[in-house]
Write a protein that holds these residues in place. Sequence first.
Motif, mmCIF file in Angstrom:
data_model
loop_
_atom_site.group_PDB
_atom_site.id
_atom_site.type_symbol
_atom_site.label_atom_id
_atom_site.label_comp_id
_atom_site.label_asym_id
_atom_site.label_seq_id
_atom_site.Cartn_x
_atom_site.Cartn_y
_atom_site.Cartn_z
ATOM 1 N N PRO A 4 1.257 -0.916 -0.313
ATOM 2 C CA PRO A 4 -0.309 -0.257 -0.490
ATOM 3 C C PRO A 4 0.687 1.174 0.309
ATOM 4 O O PRO A 4 1.685 1.325 0.610
ATOM 5 N N VAL A 5 0.531 2.335 -0.645
ATOM 6 C CA VAL A 5 0.866 3.215 -1.107
ATOM 7 C C VAL A 5 -0.065 4.111 -0.688
ATOM 8 O O VAL A 5 -0.872 4.757 -0.780
ATOM 9 N N ASP A 6 0.335 5.661 0.229
ATOM 10 C CA ASP A 6 -0.458 6.530 0.623
ATOM 11 C C ASP A 6 -0.006 7.950 -0.042
ATOM 12 O O ASP A 6 0.716 8.118 -0.281
ATOM 13 N N VAL A 7 -2.013 7.944 -0.707
ATOM 14 C CA VAL A 7 -1.978 9.079 -1.359
ATOM 15 C C VAL A 7 -2.900 9.656 -0.910
ATOM 16 O O VAL A 7 -4.074 9.205 -0.743
ATOM 17 N N LYS A 8 -2.740 11.368 -1.662
ATOM 18 C CA LYS A 8 -3.650 12.238 -1.623
ATOM 19 C C LYS A 8 -5.096 12.311 -2.218
ATOM 20 O O LYS A 8 -4.595 11.581 -3.236
ATOM 21 N N ASP A 9 -5.856 12.345 -2.348
ATOM 22 C CA ASP A 9 -6.978 12.641 -2.869
ATOM 23 C C ASP A 9 -6.597 13.749 -4.612
ATOM 24 O O ASP A 9 -7.134 14.991 -3.595
ATOM 25 N N SER A 10 -6.639 13.512 -5.194
ATOM 26 C CA SER A 10 -6.400 14.343 -6.399
ATOM 27 C C SER A 10 -6.606 13.854 -7.768
ATOM 28 O O SER A 10 -6.754 12.541 -7.835
ATOM 29 N N PRO A 11 -7.320 14.375 -8.856
ATOM 30 C CA PRO A 11 -7.768 13.685 -9.848
ATOM 31 C C PRO A 11 -6.469 12.867 -10.518
ATOM 32 O O PRO A 11 -5.298 12.989 -10.627
ATOM 33 N N GLY A 12 -6.819 10.616 -10.642
ATOM 34 C CA GLY A 12 -5.842 10.498 -11.250
ATOM 35 C C GLY A 12 -5.195 9.546 -10.245
ATOM 36 O O GLY A 12 -3.791 8.947 -10.721
ATOM 37 N N PHE A 13 -4.589 10.629 -8.775
ATOM 38 C CA PHE A 13 -3.780 10.079 -7.475
ATOM 39 C C PHE A 13 -2.970 10.069 -7.789
ATOM 40 O O PHE A 13 -2.214 11.781 -9.426
ATOM 41 N N VAL A 14 -1.931 9.116 -8.158
ATOM 42 C CA VAL A 14 -0.652 9.684 -8.680
ATOM 43 C C VAL A 14 -0.158 8.701 -9.931
ATOM 44 O O VAL A 14 0.472 9.012 -10.692
ATOM 45 N N ALA A 15 -0.175 7.055 -9.874
ATOM 46 C CA ALA A 15 -0.328 6.379 -10.660
ATOM 47 C C ALA A 15 -0.670 6.568 -12.546
ATOM 48 O O ALA A 15 0.286 6.275 -13.230
ATOM 49 N N ASN A 16 -2.284 7.384 -12.045
ATOM 50 C CA ASN A 16 -2.784 7.578 -13.519
ATOM 51 C C ASN A 16 -2.620 8.908 -14.103
ATOM 52 O O ASN A 16 -2.379 9.242 -14.982
ATOM 53 N N ARG A 17 -2.091 9.965 -12.920
ATOM 54 C CA ARG A 17 -1.543 11.270 -13.588
ATOM 55 C C ARG A 17 -0.259 10.850 -13.997
ATOM 56 O O ARG A 17 -0.178 11.711 -15.283
ATOM 57 N N MET B 257 1.179 9.425 -20.421
ATOM 58 C CA MET B 257 1.713 9.292 -21.584
ATOM 59 C C MET B 257 1.362 8.172 -22.780
ATOM 60 O O MET B 257 1.349 8.362 -23.876
ATOM 61 N N ILE B 258 0.426 7.857 -22.309
ATOM 62 C CA ILE B 258 -0.197 6.554 -23.113
ATOM 63 C C ILE B 258 -1.411 7.086 -23.942
ATOM 64 O O ILE B 258 -1.373 7.333 -24.901
ATOM 65 N N ASN B 259 -1.835 8.656 -23.794
ATOM 66 C CA ASN B 259 -2.444 9.301 -24.634
ATOM 67 C C ASN B 259 -1.569 10.192 -25.258
ATOM 68 O O ASN B 259 -1.681 10.368 -26.500
ATOM 69 N N GLU B 260 -0.330 10.483 -25.121
ATOM 70 C CA GLU B 260 0.505 10.725 -26.031
ATOM 71 C C GLU B 260 1.143 10.585 -27.059
ATOM 72 O O GLU B 260 0.709 10.024 -27.953
ATOM 73 N N GLY B 261 1.009 8.317 -26.518
ATOM 74 C CA GLY B 261 1.890 7.471 -27.384
ATOM 75 C C GLY B 261 0.338 7.997 -28.866
ATOM 76 O O GLY B 261 0.581 7.343 -30.006
ATOM 77 N N ILE B 262 -0.942 7.654 -28.267
ATOM 78 C CA ILE B 262 -2.125 7.759 -29.219
ATOM 79 C C ILE B 262 -1.641 8.979 -30.249
ATOM 80 O O ILE B 262 -2.067 8.952 -31.087
ATOM 81 N N PHE B 263 -1.692 9.822 -29.866
ATOM 82 C CA PHE B 263 -1.279 11.079 -30.629
ATOM 83 C C PHE B 263 -0.395 10.442 -31.130
ATOM 84 O O PHE B 263 -0.190 11.495 -33.032
ATOM 85 N N CYS B 264 1.237 10.160 -31.219
ATOM 86 C CA CYS B 264 1.891 9.685 -32.153
ATOM 87 C C CYS B 264 1.486 9.111 -32.965
ATOM 88 O O CYS B 264 1.463 9.012 -34.109
ATOM 89 N N LEU B 265 0.391 7.747 -32.613
ATOM 90 C CA LEU B 265 0.265 7.181 -33.914
ATOM 91 C C LEU B 265 -1.124 8.714 -35.025
ATOM 92 O O LEU B 265 -1.058 7.590 -35.823
ATOM 93 N N HIS B 266 -2.188 8.935 -34.063
ATOM 94 C CA HIS B 266 -2.737 10.126 -34.669
ATOM 95 C C HIS B 266 -1.742 10.616 -35.833
ATOM 96 O O HIS B 266 -2.913 10.900 -37.227
ATOM 97 N N GLU B 267 -1.278 11.453 -35.303
ATOM 98 C CA GLU B 267 -0.388 12.105 -36.190
ATOM 99 C C GLU B 267 0.354 11.665 -37.624
ATOM 100 O O GLU B 267 1.880 12.020 -38.097
ATOM 101 N N GLY B 268 0.547 10.015 -37.173
ATOM 102 C CA GLY B 268 1.427 9.337 -38.078
ATOM 103 C C GLY B 268 3.137 9.246 -38.126
ATOM 104 O O GLY B 268 3.501 8.966 -39.233
ATOM 105 N N LEU B 269 3.106 9.293 -37.193
ATOM 106 C CA LEU B 269 4.921 9.357 -35.907
ATOM 107 C C LEU B 269 5.683 8.245 -37.025
ATOM 108 O O LEU B 269 7.167 7.586 -37.177
#
Length: 282
Positions: A178-191, A196-208
């Motif tokens: 367990p890791v103690d994390v404050k209540d914030s959008p996305g917490f730590v892991a998904n923040r 990063m995943i979204n940027e990977g999708i942008f790379c595909l979207h832009e044809g890189l």
Amino acid sequence: MNIQQIGVVGAGQMGAGIAQVCAQAGYQVIMFDLNGEALEKALSGIATSLQRLIKKEKLTIDEMQGCLANISASTELSSMAQADLVIEAASEQESIKQSIFRQLDDICHPDAILATNTSSISITRLAAVTKRPSNVVGMHFMNPVSVMALVEVIRGLQTQDAVFDQVTQVAKEIGKTPVDVKDSPGFVANRILLPMINEGIFCLHEGLAKAEDIDEVMKLGMSHPMGPLALADLIGLDTCLSIMQVLYTSFNDSKYRPCPLLVQMVDAGYLGRKTGRGFYTY
């Protein structure tokens, strides 16, 4: 309170995994889903997962049978009435989770702890729809639950220390860190992960580069075990989009804008492994 019975709301990939690790640790587990077929699929998946552990000599047949005996299933939410800890693992939609928490608040005994496996939604807001906000906490497991060690334990503004401590102890008892994390959008892991995943999708979207090559760059160049696009397919593109939308609206910052290709994929029903098609075909 001595936690003996754990309820799991939702029999999807995450709910099934949570039920499995809790049952393996010796807890009595009741797993709920409105869909009886989903429950059957979850129980079958748990059995398959345990059989893999037997083949790897990490589990005995007796231990497998004991684990399965610890799990019962129900299509009635009222089955949560005797649970000491309920872990909600429903779809990543705030309105759905709030509805479940209101119902659980009426069903569960007054001392029961209500936890959510949300990957981005405010624990404070979910707690506020109940009459027991001090007994609401976040338990964000990683996917696949049976393999990943991390659990983010998140306090809402109202969460009392005793509840946080109990849930932290449960996480340890089921073999997690367990890791103690404050209540914030996305917490730590998904923040960190989802942009990063979204940027990977942008790379595909832009044809890189092609999807396979984008993933290969991250695996070979950054030692990631799985590339961002394959990981998105595993998580579910609808879940990825929901998290990005939470980050975007919560912070009002364009750096969290979901890639248009991600939106289109979800609109088309190409959600990844669970639908057989995402950035890859399964």
